[in-house]
Scaffold this motif. Structure first.
Motif, PDB file in Angstrom:
ATOM      1  N   MET A  69      10.193   6.590  12.147  1.00  0.00           N
ATOM      2  CA  MET A  69       9.766   6.155  10.829  1.00  0.00           C
ATOM      3  C   MET A  69      10.885   6.449   9.841  1.00  0.00           C
ATOM      4  SD  MET A  69       6.516   7.469   8.649  1.00  0.00           S
ATOM      5  CE  MET A  69       5.375   6.121   8.661  1.00  0.00           C
ATOM      6  N   SER A  70      11.139   5.509   8.951  1.00  0.00           N
ATOM      7  CA  SER A  70      12.183   5.719   7.965  1.00  0.00           C
ATOM      8  C   SER A  70      11.578   5.738   6.569  1.00  0.00           C
ATOM      9  CB  SER A  70      13.227   4.608   8.053  1.00  0.00           C
ATOM     10  OG  SER A  70      12.641   3.361   7.769  1.00  0.00           O
ATOM     11  N   ILE A  71      12.291   6.370   5.679  1.00  0.00           N
ATOM     12  CA  ILE A  71      11.860   6.462   4.291  1.00  0.00           C
ATOM     13  C   ILE A  71      12.282   5.186   3.574  1.00  0.00           C
ATOM     14  CG2 ILE A  71      12.167   7.693   2.115  1.00  0.00           C
ATOM     15  CD1 ILE A  71      12.632  10.218   3.776  1.00  0.00           C
ATOM     16  N   VAL A  72      11.355   4.566   2.876  1.00  0.00           N
ATOM     17  CA  VAL A  72      11.645   3.359   2.117  1.00  0.00           C
ATOM     18  C   VAL A  72      11.579   3.701   0.637  1.00  0.00           C
ATOM     19  CG1 VAL A  72      10.907   1.013   1.609  1.00  0.00           C
ATOM     20  CG2 VAL A  72      10.651   1.919   3.922  1.00  0.00           C
ATOM     21  N   VAL A  73      12.682   3.482  -0.041  1.00  0.00           N
ATOM     22  CA  VAL A  73      12.747   3.747  -1.472  1.00  0.00           C
ATOM     23  C   VAL A  73      12.620   2.424  -2.201  1.00  0.00           C
ATOM     24  CG1 VAL A  73      14.170   4.659  -3.343  1.00  0.00           C
ATOM     25  CG2 VAL A  73      14.232   5.733  -1.091  1.00  0.00           C
ATOM     26  N   LYS A  74      11.688   2.356  -3.134  1.00  0.00           N
ATOM     27  CA  LYS A  74      11.469   1.136  -3.907  1.00  0.00           C
ATOM     28  C   LYS A  74      11.830   1.385  -5.359  1.00  0.00           C
ATOM     29  CE  LYS A  74       7.793  -0.564  -0.972  1.00  0.00           C
ATOM     30  NZ  LYS A  74       6.413  -1.025  -0.890  1.00  0.00           N
ATOM     31  N   LEU A  95      11.632   0.710  -9.457  1.00  0.00           N
ATOM     32  CA  LEU A  95      10.494   0.539 -10.369  1.00  0.00           C
ATOM     33  C   LEU A  95      10.113  -0.932 -10.464  1.00  0.00           C
ATOM     34  CD1 LEU A  95      11.417   2.993 -13.258  1.00  0.00           C
ATOM     35  CD2 LEU A  95       9.624   3.263 -11.535  1.00  0.00           C
ATOM     36  N   SER A  96      11.099  -1.791 -10.470  1.00  0.00           N
ATOM     37  CA  SER A  96      10.842  -3.230 -10.528  1.00  0.00           C
ATOM     38  C   SER A  96      10.061  -3.690  -9.304  1.00  0.00           C
ATOM     39  CB  SER A  96      12.173  -3.986 -10.626  1.00  0.00           C
ATOM     40  OG  SER A  96      11.958  -5.367 -10.595  1.00  0.00           O
ATOM     41  N   GLU A  97      10.436  -3.230  -8.123  1.00  0.00           N
ATOM     42  CA  GLU A  97       9.720  -3.596  -6.895  1.00  0.00           C
ATOM     43  C   GLU A  97       8.289  -3.076  -6.911  1.00  0.00           C
ATOM     44  OE1 GLU A  97      13.180  -3.754  -3.504  1.00  0.00           O
ATOM     45  OE2 GLU A  97      12.573  -1.788  -4.252  1.00  0.00           O
ATOM     46  N   GLN A  98       8.120  -1.860  -7.389  1.00  0.00           N
ATOM     47  CA  GLN A  98       6.779  -1.285  -7.459  1.00  0.00           C
ATOM     48  C   GLN A  98       5.903  -2.061  -8.445  1.00  0.00           C
ATOM     49  OE1 GLN A  98       6.715   3.087  -7.786  1.00  0.00           O
ATOM     50  NE2 GLN A  98       8.851   3.028  -7.150  1.00  0.00           N
ATOM     51  N   ALA A  99       6.461  -2.394  -9.605  1.00  0.00           N
ATOM     52  CA  ALA A  99       5.714  -3.165 -10.605  1.00  0.00           C
ATOM     53  C   ALA A  99       5.377  -4.542 -10.047  1.00  0.00           C
ATOM     54  CB  ALA A  99       6.523  -3.293 -11.892  1.00  0.00           C
ATOM     55  N   TYR A 100       6.330  -5.167  -9.363  1.00  0.00           N
ATOM     56  CA  TYR A 100       6.107  -6.478  -8.752  1.00  0.00           C
ATOM     57  C   TYR A 100       4.911  -6.435  -7.806  1.00  0.00           C
ATOM     58  CZ  TYR A 100       6.797 -10.293  -5.432  1.00  0.00           C
ATOM     59  OH  TYR A 100       6.592 -11.370  -4.605  1.00  0.00           O
ATOM     60  N   GLU A 101       4.875  -5.451  -6.931  1.00  0.00           N
ATOM     61  CA  GLU A 101       3.801  -5.357  -5.942  1.00  0.00           C
ATOM     62  C   GLU A 101       2.443  -5.119  -6.603  1.00  0.00           C
ATOM     63  OE1 GLU A 101       4.996  -2.421  -3.080  1.00  0.00           O
ATOM     64  OE2 GLU A 101       6.546  -3.728  -2.249  1.00  0.00           O
TER      65      GLU A 101
END
Length: 72
Positions: free
Chosen positions: A1-6, A8-14
């Motif tokens: 398992m790898s750590i995925v860093v998102k 703020l724009s990606e988080q808001a988009y989702e």
């Protein structure tokens, strides 16, 4: 398992995409960017990036000088 860093724009988009697809946003009302940025805890720049991406995906419609509306 790898750590995925998102970003703020990606988080808001989702989050906004999920709200649109769940019909939590009405097409007849403009999106209030101030309220969205405050509610999501992000500044306007990552919010605008997310909204622009959602427009490219066909989920939002932008009107110059008037903002974004749900287009779904």
């Amino acid at each position: 398992m790898s750590i995925v860093v998102k970003t703020l724009s990606e988080q808001a988009y989702e989050i906004i995409r999920d709200r649109i697809l769940a019909n939590d946003m009405l097409p007849s009302k403009p999106l209030r960017q101030d309220a969205l940025s405050k509610g999501l805890g992000v500044s306007k720049i990552p919010l605008r990036e997310a909204l622009t991406r959602l427009e490219h995906d066909g989920l939002l419609i932008s009107h110059p000088n008037r903002g974004f509306w749900c287009g779904h």
